[in-house]
Design an enzyme around this catalytic site. Structure first.
Site, PDB file in Angstrom:
ATOM      1  N   ASP A 166       0.725  -1.193  -0.119  1.00  0.00           N
ATOM      2  CA  ASP A 166      -0.119  -0.061   0.045  1.00  0.00           C
ATOM      3  C   ASP A 166       0.850   1.110   0.184  1.00  0.00           C
ATOM      4  OD1 ASP A 166      -3.014   0.857   0.304  1.00  0.00           O
ATOM      5  OD2 ASP A 166      -1.702   1.902   1.818  1.00  0.00           O
TER       6      ASP A 166
ATOM      7  N   TYR B 169      -2.773  11.283   2.520  1.00  0.00           N
ATOM      8  CA  TYR B 169      -3.455  11.175   1.267  1.00  0.00           C
ATOM      9  C   TYR B 169      -3.467  12.542   0.972  1.00  0.00           C
ATOM     10  CZ  TYR B 169      -5.175   6.341   1.852  1.00  0.00           C
ATOM     11  OH  TYR B 169      -5.196   5.062   1.944  1.00  0.00           O
TER      12      TYR B 169
ATOM     13  N   HIS C 294      -7.281  -6.763  -0.190  1.00  0.00           N
ATOM     14  CA  HIS C 294      -5.906  -5.796  -0.457  1.00  0.00           C
ATOM     15  C   HIS C 294      -4.959  -5.987   0.610  1.00  0.00           C
ATOM     16  CE1 HIS C 294      -4.149  -2.133  -0.807  1.00  0.00           C
ATOM     17  NE2 HIS C 294      -4.258  -1.586   0.416  1.00  0.00           N
TER      18      HIS C 294
END
Lengths: 416, 293
Positions: B104, B200, B260
């Protein structure tokens, strides 16, 4: 010889939702707090796992709302009432998310993890949390005393105040001379399950069919707490080795979509099945005296069918914490407002619980006919569903007419 | 309860922040970099087998996560800064060259580490997230899949939205994947949610989403890309398309029956893939600077 602890302001006996949230709030406000919990570690012992929006508002005020969300609470958004007198497709659904400003829908959660997080929060705020505290004994008075045993050692605390929060066991209440009048309308059972992948996690179900009143409260991710209420005469039905599978199998219900396959064919037990008489308790002596105040179920409670026990507990705790953090007067008189509010609140909750129990937890053809009539009445005039508001808004915000004998009579006897 | 979920052995103040980390074993060093919203604990099933296979495992909590420092300002989470955390940590530990493994955000950091510090990278293994050159021109489908990245762009609002009603929105986004029951507990700690979201905010502003990224130097290290068919946010093309950016040997592995969170869902397979890859290949020649006359 006992170990003596000095300089303690408040001892909270009982680390459930009421006690642990109180300890967290009082410690955060700078008081010296000891929280006594008899379990060594928090386990699923099948306690209340549904909290109304008005109860969550109290949790926000107490500063413990994150313990719910972080401890696995799941916001439920819709409430569908099924019934054997209604085809599955006709069942009505209510949006529960808009009743209390700043709070969404009610929440369903694993009780033990939320208590554990509240106790952790109390500890981080400086409280002493004693897990595995045995034989807690409280003596009321101007100088109250609490004795308990921990790991084989006797302890003694002389705090300024004791909060009794031991739940329906009423351990502290009995020690300080508070007895309870009780009544039992029906029995109930509860089980936490996983695997409900086809059950909509937004929707809580309640309904009545044959001789059962069932409830499904989703906790997210295919997990749910299942309850069944059933007649006292039939209280042995889920006992014995096969009890758990009979309990799950009883969710095969004609009134549910697909006969409840999403539940009965999928549910995997996550904890024990517990059975209990659904007791309403009315204290026969004052719940406040010198050095001791009772909160939560220990102070008296309505029939569990209403689902407001935890909301009540948090309201009690909030009121008591406001007194203890608001000034130095901790005499019984300082709790007058708490007592008055609680009396008013419990009258309403008992009244509402009686209506719900009579409507949904009585069984047979006559009861089914009654539900059919009441449903028609509610369809005709939405105000007739006023009692359901007790699950959303605090009792004082529910319109007065919902608590009149006239209303109850009209609801059940069709007199106009 | 949360304190049990840790294997941390040490902590060091490097690059202006406290970094907590696992340092275990002896041998060629392997650095394991977790993503959002994990910690070193993501690698709990891989650490011991790697140690037993003769590696020295370094698994930090990246800044903002777990036991590491949590600066609150967005600028503190620029990718280069985080790469520098890893450089400073390995320098602090006396490691000059290591195998770099990332999942990730950790994979994104691993890619950038490989561009910027080619000589410090032995083998590179990236899970879930492909080369940024692929990701910078997302297809419509990929944009939809990573909608939540754009959602995190509104400072101040998204913490509140994610937390409200018992972290309902956060739980919806996470579903039942990864350590979903542990994440809210970690993120409820003071400053943790803002720090995690800053990854982010600092690196995927709507502007940079739309900007066509420029030139990335080729990756010289032998590279293993791993992607799982159950990933709901990232597409396979992001990983397979990475091949053209790698000048060293490129190996791609698709893992089935995993969300994921591949290291959690297929722990043994991930361990096996890493053990069969790390230290097995030669790097492409490091280009020597041409003298201009």
């Amino acid at each position: 010889m006992s170990v003596e602890h000095t300089g303690v302001d408040v001892v909270v006996v009982g680390g459930g939702i009421a006690g642990a949230s109180g300890a967290a709030n009082l410690a955060a406000n700078g008081l010296s707090v000891v929280l006594l919990e008899k379990q060594e570690t928090y386990q699923d012992i099948v306690r209340g796992e549904w909290i109304a929006p008005w109860g969550l508002r109290e949790a926000q005020i107490l500063g413990v709302e994150d313990a719910f969300g972080v401890g696995g609470a799941w916001e439920i958004r819709e409430w569908t009432q099924w019934d054997e007198t209604v085809a599955p497709a006709e069942a009505e659904t209510v949006d529960m998310t808009r009743f209390v400003p700043g709070v969404g829908g009610p929440m369903s959660f694993p009780h033990h993890t939320v208590c554990e997080l509240m106790a952790e929060q109390a500890e981080e705020s400086g409280a002493t949390v004693v897990m595995g505290a045995q034989r807690a004994t409280v003596t009321a008075g101007l100088h109250p005393e609490v004795r308990y045993t921990h790991q084989g050692e006797d302890h003694l605390i002389r705090p300024r105040m004791v909060i009794g929060a031991t739940g329906r066991g009423c351990t502290v209440g009995r020690q300080v001379g508070v007895s309870m009048a009780t009544s039992v309308h029906h029995w109930g059972g509860g089980l936490r399950v996983s695997g409900l992948d086809d059950w909509p996690m937004d929707v809580q179900a309640m309904g009545t069919e044959d001789d059962k009143m069932f409830m499904v409260f989703p906790q997210g991710d295919g997990v749910a707490r299942l309850y069944i209420n059933f007649p006292t005469a039939n209280r042995e039905r889920y006992r014995g080795a096969e009890g758990m599978s009979r309990f799950i199998a009883d969710f095969e219900l004609a009134c549910l979509p697909d006969r409840g396959k999403a539940v009965y064919a999928a549910a995997e037990p996550l904890g024990p099945l517990k059975l209990w008489p659904s007791v309403a308790m009315f204290p026969e002596q004052p719940i406040v005296m010198d050095g001791v105040v009772l909160v939560g179920d220990e102070a008296g409670n309505a029939d569990t069918v209403l689902g407001t026990g935890l909301s009540c507990s948090l309201r009690d705790t909030r009121a008591v914490c406001e007194v203890l953090t608001g000034g130095d007067d901790w005499s019984p008189g300082a709790f007058d407002a708490y007592l008055a509010e609680r009396k008013f609140r419990m009258e309403r909750l008992h009244f509402g619980a009686d209506i719900i129990a009579k409507l949904h937890c009585e069984f047979g053809p006559e009861a089914a006919a009654r539900r059919r009539r009441v449903r028609a009445l509610m369809a005709d005039n939405f105000a007739a569903s006023v009692t359901g508001l007790l699950n959303m808004v605090p009792p004082e915000d529910v319109p007065d007419f919902g608590f009149s004998e006239f209303f109850a009579e009209r609801l059940f006897r069709e007199t106009v | 309860m949360t304190t049990k979920d840790t294997l941390l052995t040490d902590s060091a103040h490097v690059n202006g922040v406290d970094i907590a980390y696992v340092d275990k074993g002896e041998g060629d060093p392997v650095v394991l970099l977790h993503g959002f919203p994990d910690s070193h604990y993501l690698w709990r099933h891989q650490i011991d087998p790697l140690v037993e296979a003769g590696f020295r495992v370094i698994a930090p909590d990246l800044r903002g996560f777990g036991g590491s420092g949590k600066p609150q300002e967005v600028e503190a989470y620029d990718m280069r800064t985080i790469v520098n955390d890893v450089v400073a940590l390995t320098q602090h530990l006396g490691i000059s060259k290591a195998h770099i493994v990332g999942h990730d955000w950790g994979a994104a950091i691993a890619w950038m580490y490989a561009f910027l510090m080619p000589r410090r990278v032995d083998h590179l293994a990236v899970l879930s997230v492909g080369h940024p050159g692929v990701f910078s021109t997302p297809s419509i489908e990929q944009r939809a899949a990573s909608w939540y990245m754009l959602f995190y762009q509104f400072p101040g609002v998204s913490e509140q939205l994610l937390r409200r009603n018992g972290w309902r929105l956060f739980k919806e986004i996470m579903g039942g994947e990864g350590d979903h029951q542990r994440y809210p507990r970690e993120l409820a700690k003071p400053g943790a949610l803002t720090a995690a979201l800053n990854y982010y905010r600092a690196n995927r502003s709507p502007e940079s989403e739309l900007r066509v990224e420029g030139n990335f130097p080729p990756v010289l290290a032998p590279t293993l890309g791993i992607w799982s068919s159950g990933d709901k946010a990232l597409l396979e093309e992001g990983m397979t398309g990475s091949a053209k950016f790698v000048k060293g040997s490129w190996r791609y592995e698709r893992v089935e029956d995993a969300s994921h969170w591949i290291p959690l869902d297929q722990p043994e397979q991930v361990t096996k893939l890493l053990l069969g890859f790390l230290g097995t290949e030669k790097a492409a020649a490091v280009p020597t600077r041409r003298r201009r006359l």
